[in-house]
Scaffold this active site. Sequence first.
Site, PDB file in Angstrom:
ATOM      1  N   ASP A  98       0.859  -1.190   0.000  1.00  0.00           N
ATOM      2  CA  ASP A  98       0.000   0.000   0.000  1.00  0.00           C
ATOM      3  C   ASP A  98       0.893   1.236   0.000  1.00  0.00           C
ATOM      4  OD1 ASP A  98      -1.687   2.131   0.455  1.00  0.00           O
ATOM      5  OD2 ASP A  98      -2.953   1.050   1.881  1.00  0.00           O
ATOM      6  N   HIS A 148       0.592   7.823   4.136  1.00  0.00           N
ATOM      7  CA  HIS A 148       1.215   7.122   5.255  1.00  0.00           C
ATOM      8  C   HIS A 148       2.711   7.391   5.378  1.00  0.00           C
ATOM      9  CE1 HIS A 148      -2.617   5.120   5.465  1.00  0.00           C
ATOM     10  NE2 HIS A 148      -2.487   4.691   4.228  1.00  0.00           N
ATOM     11  N   ILE A 162      -0.479   9.171   8.730  1.00  0.00           N
ATOM     12  CA  ILE A 162      -1.221   8.268   9.595  1.00  0.00           C
ATOM     13  C   ILE A 162      -0.851   6.817   9.283  1.00  0.00           C
ATOM     14  CG2 ILE A 162      -3.135   9.882   9.850  1.00  0.00           C
ATOM     15  CD1 ILE A 162      -4.727   8.165   7.863  1.00  0.00           C
ATOM     16  N   GLY A 218      -4.949   1.724   8.177  1.00  0.00           N
ATOM     17  CA  GLY A 218      -5.978   1.060   8.963  1.00  0.00           C
ATOM     18  C   GLY A 218      -5.794  -0.442   8.980  1.00  0.00           C
TER      19      GLY A 218
END
Length: 282
Positions: free
Chosen positions: A185, A190, A205, A208
């Site tokens: 990803d 990120h 961040i 998830g």
Amino acid sequence: MPIDAAKALAAEPRSAEITWDHKDIQLYHLGLGAGLPATDPDELRYTLESKLHVLPSFATVAGMGMMGGLSAPGIEVNLAAVLHGGQTIELHRPIPVKGKAVATSKVAAVYDKGKAAILVLRSEVADAEGPLWTSDAQIFVRGEGGFGGDRGPSTRLPAPEGDPDLEVERPVREDQALLYRLSGDWNPLHADPEFAKLAGFDRPILHGLCTYGMTLKAVVDTQLGGDVSRVRGYSTRFAGVVFPGETLRIRMWRTEGRVRATVTAVERDDAPVLADTVVEHA
């Protein structure tokens, strides 16, 4: 309109071959924070090829990047309006350390929530011996509702009753998102502070799905005796973000054949991170 539900649902499923081996498994586990302490026998089953077991949430990254879930016919959306709302995995048998399989993906459902649409992107993976897993990603698309479609089922669960049977804390390393993204990803949200600010965050961040994997590892390690083969299914709703360097507080409630969990960010007054989280097990 950007989402043509009838066209998306009628589209032929798309298939692609995916492969993985021990290096992909080890990298994924390290991205979840496995390997601390490095010589702990309980951690070596995630990091040492001669003892390797596959955490079932690896299904969310196996073959990552080989199939574009949001490129289905009938779907044309602004990626800035897209949020990962929830994730479910059903395991048909344990995932092998080395594998070659066919992943078949389709839009399984399109729900109209008024101000938003929810797409259910389903991937079914099978190898020469038969089905391995089925994965459903619930994708929330802001501004794409109101087309008169089915609102879909409610996925909210009643809050667990009583005090948790176990509460653990799991630290998120400062570099964890940088390591986890190597599993496929590559969203700059990120890693790139400037991109994160454009998205409304003061810093990058955590993925998830990294929190998702960390939570499953905590449940397997503390409730299932470290036996990944006992996991039959795993579902969650993404309720908030995690920043690298924070600490996850994972609360668990045991019932027959399942573990309920909630996950919060300790440093932000237990801000919700994962909700409606259930691990089904043998």
